[in-house]
Write an enzyme that holds these catalytic residues in place. Structure first.
Site, short mmCIF file in Angstrom:
data_model
loop_
_atom_site.label_atom_id
_atom_site.label_comp_id
_atom_site.label_asym_id
_atom_site.label_seq_id
_atom_site.Cartn_x
_atom_site.Cartn_y
_atom_site.Cartn_z
N ARG A 108 1.09 -1.13 0.01
CA ARG A 108 -0.14 0.01 -0.10
C ARG A 108 0.96 1.47 0.13
NH1 ARG A 108 -5.13 1.37 3.58
NH2 ARG A 108 -6.06 -0.26 2.08
N HIS A 135 -7.74 0.98 -6.31
CA HIS A 135 -7.97 0.01 -5.20
C HIS A 135 -8.56 -1.20 -5.61
CE1 HIS A 135 -7.91 -1.13 -1.09
NE2 HIS A 135 -8.72 -0.43 -0.57
N GLN A 138 -10.23 -4.06 -3.33
CA GLN A 138 -11.40 -3.51 -2.79
C GLN A 138 -12.61 -3.80 -3.89
OE1 GLN A 138 -12.09 -1.93 0.58
NE2 GLN A 138 -14.12 -2.35 -0.13
N ASP A 227 -17.51 7.04 -0.66
CA ASP A 227 -16.42 6.88 -0.02
C ASP A 227 -16.00 8.30 0.80
OD1 ASP A 227 -13.86 5.89 0.76
OD2 ASP A 227 -12.92 6.18 -1.02
N CYS A 267 -16.27 1.28 1.35
CA CYS A 267 -15.15 0.52 1.65
C CYS A 267 -14.62 0.74 3.36
CB CYS A 267 -14.03 0.71 0.71
SG CYS A 267 -13.43 2.38 0.74
N ARG A 293 -13.74 -9.35 2.10
CA ARG A 293 -12.44 -8.95 1.52
C ARG A 293 -11.35 -10.17 1.86
NH1 ARG A 293 -10.43 -3.64 1.77
NH2 ARG A 293 -8.76 -4.36 0.50
N1 CP Z 1 -11.23 -0.49 2.94
C1 CP Z 1 -9.90 -0.48 3.04
O1 CP Z 1 -8.97 -0.77 2.10
O2 CP Z 1 -9.73 -0.25 4.55
P1 CP Z 1 -8.40 -0.04 4.99
O3 CP Z 1 -7.95 1.20 4.71
O4 CP Z 1 -8.48 0.07 6.60
O5 CP Z 1 -7.44 -1.12 4.66
N1 NVA Z 2 -10.12 6.45 -0.94
C1 NVA Z 2 -9.72 5.97 0.32
C2 NVA Z 2 -10.05 4.68 0.42
C3 NVA Z 2 -9.52 4.02 1.80
C4 NVA Z 2 -9.52 2.59 1.91
C5 NVA Z 2 -8.49 6.33 0.55
O1 NVA Z 2 -7.69 6.51 -0.45
O2 NVA Z 2 -7.97 7.07 1.75
#
Ligand code: CP
Ligand code: NVA
Length: 309
Positions: A108, A135, A138, A227, A267, A293
């Site tokens: 990540r 993502h 997800q 989101d 999410c 997930r």
């Molecule tokens: N939805 C998601 O990716 O959550 P986290 O940021 O907690 O991994």
């Molecule tokens: N769009 C959000 C998703 C988090 C899982 C971010 O990038 O923070």
């Protein structure tokens, strides 16, 4: 082996195989405890290395459980404890060392180029656990949840997204093209998807529409996604951005424009973009969405490790 970096680069046949495998595995482990290994233990002895340069709850835990349920093991690296993070080692050398010790690498990051570079130098599969541009794990999991709940192929449903044009939406757009479903997006004028994504949207103009108001975007929707307006490490004028999104909040009155049995998905984590009443309603499936997930990450791992049946 396969990388899992952007949905747009993975064939529909493979994406479907992942979903089918996830369905079978979820069903088969109904009576197993969290850490019990699937009967076939397909990744016995395999080692997944994970690294999060940004916070995570769900992605971190679901990958942990996924690899363990498949018979493998995992470690989570802290970027600031690596030489790479301190500027003392190149990405190329780091990637080669990870490939020496591990069988897969989940990252990540705030930098898409970093994932591409890791993929270039790794001899093991690289998985995108969220980047500025997408993502993918997800959204593939969300498609699983939608088809599980509706028992319909997603191509027969109308999906709406009300919110920021961010990484999650980019993956949803890519999946709309792949899976051929209608996607209706509601966002303020100044927050429409980036040019390279808009090229996709234009190519697929009969199925993807963008509205600058939430009511039109949500009309007759089977599924509504939202989101956070401010994403992780979003370097923007936060109060200005939040103000622009005031009319894009998912409220009980807005949601009346969707189909009666609509499904609400998010999410997580959430901000103020959805009213508590909607979030806690029976139409909201956010907890199942998070749980799934695990099941989908497992089949993504099998795809990456070349073990998908
Ligand atoms: N939805 C998601 O990716 O959550 P986290 O940021 O907690 O991994
Ligand atoms: N769009 C959000 C998703 C988090 C899982 C971010 O990038 O923070």
């Amino acid at each position: 082996m396969h990388h899992f970096i952007h949905l747009k680069d993975i064939s529909l046949v493979d994406l479907r195989k992942i979903l089918t495998d996830a369905k079978k595995r979820k069903k088969n482990r109904k009576n197993l405890n969290t850490l019990q290994i699937d009967k076939d233990a397909p990744l016995r002895g395999k080692f997944l290395i994970q690294m999060f340069e940004k916070s995570s709850l769900r992605t971190r835990l679901s990958f942990n459980l996924a690899i363990k349920q498949l018979g493998g093991g995992t470690i989570t690296l802290r970027p600031n404890e690596l030489h790479l993070g301190q500027g003392g080692e190149s990405l190329e050398d780091t990637a080669k060392i990870l490939s020496t010790y591990g069988d897969g690498f989940m990252l990540r990051t705030d930098d898409d180029k970093k994932i591409d570079e890791f993929a270039k130098y790794s001899r093991i599969p690289v998985i995108n656990g969220l980047s500025p541009s997408s993502h993918p794990t997800q959204i593939l999991s969300d498609i699983f949840t939608i088809e599980e709940l509706t028992k319909k192929n997603i191509s027969n449903l109308k999906i709406s997204w009300v919110g920021d044009s961010n990484n999650v939406l980019n993956s949803l757009i890519a999946s709309s093209v792949k899976f051929n479903f209608e996607l209706s997006i509601g966002c303020p004028k100044n927050y429409t998807p980036k040019k390279n994504i808009m090229r996709w949207v234009k190519k697929f103009k009969n199925k993807i529409s963008i509205y600058n108001n939430a009511i039109d975007a949500i009309r007759d929707a089977d599924v509504i996604f939202s989101d956070k307006v401010i994403s992780l490490n979003d370097k923007v004028n936060k109060s200005k951005k939040l103000k622009s999104f005031q009319k894009f909040k998912i409220t009980s009155s807005l949601i009346k424009n969707a189909k009666k049995n609509y499904i609400f998905l998010h999410c997580l984590p959430r901000g103020n973009e959805v009213e508590e009443k909607v979030f806690q309603s029976k139409n909201s499936q956010v907890w199942l969405q998070a749980l799934n997930r695990i099941h989908v990450q497992k089949s993504i791992l099998l795809y990456c490790f070349g073990k998908l049946r």
